[in-house]
Design an enzyme around this catalytic site. Sequence first.
Site, PDB file in Angstrom:
ATOM      1  NE  ARG A   6     -93.623 -45.504  10.558  1.00 33.90           N
ATOM      2  CZ  ARG A   6     -92.855 -45.259   9.497  1.00 33.90           C
ATOM      3  NH1 ARG A   6     -93.187 -44.307   8.657  1.00 33.90           N
ATOM      4  NH2 ARG A   6     -91.776 -45.965   9.273  1.00 33.90           N
ATOM      5  N   GLY A  58     -83.474 -43.955   8.982  1.00 35.31           N
ATOM      6  CA  GLY A  58     -84.694 -44.053   9.772  1.00 35.31           C
ATOM      7  C   GLY A  58     -85.918 -43.923   8.884  1.00 35.31           C
ATOM      8  CB  CYS A  59     -89.327 -42.676   9.565  1.00 35.79           C
ATOM      9  SG  CYS A  59     -90.859 -42.328   8.677  1.00 35.79           S
ATOM     10  CE1 TYR A  60     -91.713 -44.530   4.043  1.00 33.57           C
ATOM     11  CE2 TYR A  60     -90.310 -46.094   2.888  1.00 33.57           C
ATOM     12  CZ  TYR A  60     -91.549 -45.743   3.378  1.00 33.57           C
ATOM     13  OH  TYR A  60     -92.625 -46.581   3.218  1.00 33.57           O
ATOM     14  CE1 TYR A 204     -92.189 -41.313  13.445  1.00 34.43           C
ATOM     15  CE2 TYR A 204     -91.768 -39.766  11.662  1.00 34.43           C
ATOM     16  CZ  TYR A 204     -91.346 -40.801  12.471  1.00 34.43           C
ATOM     17  OH  TYR A 204     -90.080 -41.319  12.302  1.00 34.43           O
TER      18      TYR A 204
END
Length: 231
Positions: A6, A58-60, A204
Amino acid sequence: MATSARFLVVALFSLGACQQSDATAPHRDASGKLSRGPVPAQQTAEPGTRQTALFAGGCYWGIEAVFSHVRGVTSAVSGFHGGSGASARYDRVSRGTTSHAETVRVTYDPRVVRYDQLLQVFFAVGADPTQLNRQGPDVGPQYRSALIPLSAGQQKAATAYLSTLSASGRWKAPVVTRIEPHQKFYPAAADHQDFAEDNPGHPYIRHWDAPKIAALKRLFPELYKPGFTRG
């Protein structure tokens, strides 16, 4: 997708994704200003000092970080919802074939923050309700946005607020966030908990999640708390 994978994908894709979409949270009104979004039409009355809610957006990492900075939230845990226990692992969920969504379990004191207020925060700074099977740079059904009510009161509030969002005219695209039936929640591995707090310099987190925390502080000063609530 493994965590290291990721990281590589984000590094290569995040700027392009940001340029391709103007609809990622935190959301802005027609003038381009940050907005709290529509006010819930009704307040949620919940008894006691402890309630639990599930949010998929989405991404936690980012959703967990947002709720961990909300007053009245006593725990925010990243995990998976919608699939089996055998498949509730990040490497398997990331393939997009397990029926799981990355989900955050939020425990809160309803005397301090109500479920309808959590809904407003979620859609104002956490998740874009018009993106189907994705959020920002993360693509796949495991990144879908969903509400998972755990009581009749939450069900009523979630249904009403999605209708309010649809009628608000805030987005050109239709609202696609769905309400899903409650199944067992499976916490993610320890290295995925409190990730934004423990890795503030990660690309990110800086690009996608730090702006959400800043928007929460700016838009909801009465709910924002500087301290981070660990799951």
